[in-house]
Design a protein around this motif. Structure first.
Motif, short mmCIF file in Angstrom:
data_model
loop_
_atom_site.label_atom_id
_atom_site.label_comp_id
_atom_site.label_asym_id
_atom_site.label_seq_id
_atom_site.Cartn_x
_atom_site.Cartn_y
_atom_site.Cartn_z
N VAL C 67 0.93 -1.13 0.15
CA VAL C 67 0.19 0.03 0.04
C VAL C 67 0.89 1.33 0.03
CG1 VAL C 67 -1.66 1.28 1.43
CG2 VAL C 67 -1.82 -1.11 1.42
N LEU C 68 0.65 2.10 -0.96
CA LEU C 68 1.49 3.22 -0.93
C LEU C 68 0.46 4.56 -0.97
CD1 LEU C 68 3.89 2.09 -3.71
CD2 LEU C 68 4.39 2.69 -1.32
N HIS C 69 1.02 5.57 -0.35
CA HIS C 69 0.25 7.01 -0.27
C HIS C 69 0.96 7.80 -0.93
CE1 HIS C 69 -1.62 4.82 3.01
NE2 HIS C 69 -2.77 5.32 2.58
N PRO C 70 1.04 8.01 -2.55
CA PRO C 70 2.07 9.22 -2.92
C PRO C 70 1.73 10.54 -2.60
CG PRO C 70 0.94 7.84 -4.60
CD PRO C 70 0.32 7.51 -3.35
N GLY C 71 2.84 11.24 -2.18
CA GLY C 71 2.72 12.45 -1.43
C GLY C 71 2.75 12.52 0.10
N LYS C 72 2.61 11.46 0.55
CA LYS C 72 2.47 11.37 2.00
C LYS C 72 3.71 10.41 2.59
CE LYS C 72 -1.39 10.74 4.09
NZ LYS C 72 -2.81 10.01 4.58
N ASP C 73 3.41 9.12 2.43
CA ASP C 73 4.71 8.18 2.48
C ASP C 73 5.75 7.92 1.39
OD1 ASP C 73 3.18 6.24 1.37
OD2 ASP C 73 2.53 5.40 3.27
N ALA C 74 4.98 8.28 0.32
CA ALA C 74 6.00 8.16 -0.93
C ALA C 74 5.96 9.82 -1.68
CB ALA C 74 5.34 7.12 -1.93
N TRP C 75 6.86 9.82 -2.61
CA TRP C 75 7.17 11.00 -3.28
C TRP C 75 5.89 11.47 -4.16
CZ3 TRP C 75 11.45 12.66 -1.19
CH2 TRP C 75 12.11 11.66 -0.65
N PRO C 76 5.45 12.74 -4.16
CA PRO C 76 4.64 13.27 -4.87
C PRO C 76 4.99 13.23 -6.49
CG PRO C 76 5.83 15.28 -3.82
CD PRO C 76 6.11 13.83 -3.31
N ILE C 77 3.93 12.97 -7.21
CA ILE C 77 3.96 12.56 -8.73
C ILE C 77 3.50 13.49 -9.76
CG2 ILE C 77 3.51 10.86 -10.47
CD1 ILE C 77 2.80 8.82 -8.15
N GLU C 78 4.49 13.57 -10.81
CA GLU C 78 4.05 14.85 -11.94
C GLU C 78 3.42 13.87 -13.11
OE1 GLU C 78 4.71 18.11 -12.36
OE2 GLU C 78 3.24 17.83 -13.90
N PHE C 79 2.27 14.48 -13.69
CA PHE C 79 1.64 13.61 -14.51
C PHE C 79 1.70 14.37 -15.85
CE2 PHE C 79 -0.15 11.86 -10.68
CZ PHE C 79 -0.23 10.52 -11.01
N LYS C 80 2.27 15.58 -15.77
CA LYS C 80 2.01 16.50 -17.02
C LYS C 80 3.34 15.86 -17.92
CE LYS C 80 -0.32 20.51 -16.12
NZ LYS C 80 -0.15 20.50 -14.65
#
Lengths: 333, 333, 333
Positions: C67-80
């Motif tokens: 289980v991953l929570h990007p931006g919380k316990d994992a890195w924030p992600i760029e989608f553009k």
């Protein structure tokens, strides 16, 4: 179906059965007693020992654990009946307990007292609501008592001292910069008295006596066992002759929801720290604490590092007693 | 009992054994080498690759993983000895390491440098304290070095280039809007030098030279291997003839705990971005980065999308080397 | 390789196969269909049912979940695409999807609409980007539709009503203090129409009609099945004759990114709450909701506690349909 919400609902014999099977599991760690069983671990508060020991213990017995933090990674929950839910809570305990019962074979819950409203905390409403609306067993991972800690505590004392009947047990209040909850303290006197020890509660003043819900159980256990239950504010009287010293800090129940004046009172009692001098007053007592513990605030480095300190052993026993408990609760399902 | 805190404590031969077994595990992913082994993964910082690859890798080998975030879902920890714990920390590393050793067979830790006090960061106190007080092996999931990344990096280079002896290796500083830690950069020059490559460190100015703790190891490795260790601030000199380009951004050690003036300096060096023009100066180099990577800041889209970019392959290799490492550390227990 | 992003990409027959196998799995819960399969569960938003049912369901079939929570316990992600990543995002979806594809056999994603930019939300960019850059199947755990909920909903209706062809289905808007997303509402009319029901959409005004991307699919499904699709703002007309009442709240699409005036409008429609009086207008309808549900806001206690309320059963079915879905997606790998 049986829950494990308070040891007061379990006889000494039933608890001893759990402890005895813990000892077996300590020698034979890997079993399949929870094979294909799923257990939800709900944490409304932080945890290190409890989560680790439950998660690993469940897997060592072949089961599956899922960890949820309602209000953080899961939705905040409403516990009041007939509530018009126009505030923060997104779902009601009736649905939460119902749905988790669809997915899981057992629900374990950590929900500390909030220290705002004493009656609400005493009602232990979070876990009792789960128990009311779930169709699977419910286990207490610390609410206003901490019965899993009780099991680990007694197992450790039995490992150290053998039969506990007639031993002298001291629960001493210690200082902490924050007003902690009374869960482990309530649990300490209930279980020590149930297992036949003479129980002393040492606290700095009448402001720090535990709630009568718990002292009365300790008194009645002692009465039934022919032992004594004593409250003292005198440090020497407290430690004198003890075979076991257990320490815990808690905030005064007389200042519920009113932390500023409580802090002024509490700050006078930093000398309740457990140190070598106090331990020397005992009858070669072993010392323990449920952890987490602030060193040199609650107990000195010398005490924590001494051979008579069994806090880490007790924490280790958490896993074994919980594996035994879960097996007991789920074996007839 | 052996820890895996820094590759400097492991010989090239021992590391090669881990890499060789990784290659086996890549072909035969599902083994029981960690059967009934429990591993605590402690994250003081965010993670995507590390957590996923450890959690899944451990399960693929039959083990159990438990993930903890001290200070978030677990209690904040005190690392200073003899501390009077009257501040935020709720428990001491002595108890944390002791208790986790009761539950687990290995403890893995991510604890980034805090970029406030250089000496404290250099002491690598968090992981070294765990290693001191735990009775089980301790693995570094990135502190002031990142040895698991080193293993994945070398495995990837060996897969691409075969024997690395005598190859020309460039570590280039790149721009990033924040002052990142030097862990992967320290690791890069230590491991590239250990595996027999000529190592160049390209950075914009003397302000961005890595700490002598790590450059001196790289120099001494190169000396032992008869290769060269060079520092340059000239981009063309750096890239020229390289067989491997590894990129990483980091903040200047000369401005520790003083981020504003450092940012003014760092902001002058955005042109250190890895682009096709720079890569064209190399000897058909492969390019890699530890990830996460900000596209068009650290490296251009064209570089990241090129065939010579092996960053995703290297990240994939994290799982295989870690499975090999854990098996190695636990096989004699 | 097939993804499960929207049921619109799956035929009724394919979906029915998943539902039929769910029924088998309900009777035979423990299988090895996901043995040695690793599944990443990425949550950009909170979850209780979804996470618990996926985590446990995967384990019941022998697989591993992370289980991953990007931006919380994992890195924030760029989608553009082609973004110069100088803002908050630390890594790009190209690398995230690529790396997770190295570790995992399937990626499941929860990414709610952000209610700021309608076109961006309609593009369903997060999950579609994962699908574009991952080399493994991608499953929707709720984005701008909620296809796993659709499966559980239809399974529950089939268990209650048998063949759904020609049944009268009502989706009613209900009040909620916040402007919720339209995912379950979009899903509701798409799947009810696909399975041959006459579909009515009841909402307070034209401001609350769902986006034509979804109403047009419902209309065309109904046309193909010879059934009717109706929009009404009249409560009695909506409930009258219904065999199924499904409730959901959502914010007006006409006030995207403009919550204050929308709230003033929405606050007029608290009387859309599902209560016994409205249910009495139906043809003995069963009632359901995807949960979480605010009692006495969206539906009264009396409705939630009634026998005709199958919301908890539907939530329970989430696990069975998801186990079937994952098995279907991974069985040919």
């Amino acid at each position: 179906m049986k829950n494990f919400i308070s040891t007061s609902e379990w006889s000494k014999e039933e608890l001893q059965d759990i402890l005895d099977y813990s000892k077996d599991l300590k020698d034979n760690k890997f079993q399949e007693t929870l094979k294909n069983k799923s257990i939800a671990l709900l944490f409304f508060n932080p945890s290190m020992r409890t989560r680790t020991s439950f998660e690993i213990g469940i897997q060592e017995l072949g089961g599956y654990a899922v960890v949820l933090h309602p209000g953080k990674d899961a939705w905040p929950i409403e516990f009041k009946l007939n509530s018009v839910m126009d505030s923060e809570s997104e779902e009601h305990i009736i649905e939460v307990a119902g749905v988790l019962s669809e997915y899981c074979d057992l629900i374990a819950i950590r929900a500390f007292p909030k220290f705002i409203n004493l009656d609400e905390d005493l009602s232990d409403n979070v876990i009792n609501s789960f128990s009311k609306y779930a169709s699977v067993p419910v286990v207490n991972m610390e609410t206003i008592t901490h019965p899993c800690q009780e099991l680990a505590h007694i197992l450790t004392l039995q490992e150290q001292l053998g039969d506990l009947s007639g031993k002298d047990y001291l629960l001493t209040w210690t200082y902490h910069p924050k007003p902690l909850n009374t869960a482990v303290a309530n649990s300490s006197i209930m279980i020590a008295s149930k297992f036949g020890m003479n129980v002393k509660l040492l606290c700095p003043s009448d402001d720090y006596i535990l709630h009568s819900n718990y002292t009365s159980q300790a008194e009645s256990n002692c009465k039934a066992n022919g032992t004594s239950f004593t409250v003292t504010h005198d440090i020497e009287e407290g430690y004198s002759g003890a075979n076991v010293v257990y320490a815990k800090s808690w905030g005064s129940l007389n200042y519920y929801g009113n932390p500023e004046p409580e802090k002024l009172i509490r700050d006078q009692y930093k000398h309740f720290i457990v140190d070598e001098n106090k331990i020397s007053m005992t009858d070669n007592a072993i010392f323990s604490h449920c952890l987490p513990l602030r060193r040199n605030i609650k107990a000195t480095d010398a005490v924590m590092d001494a051979k008579y300190c069994v806090a880490v052993q007790e924490a280790g026993n958490r896993m074994h007693v919980q594996k035994s408990l879960l097996t007991t609760l789920l074996k007839d399902k």
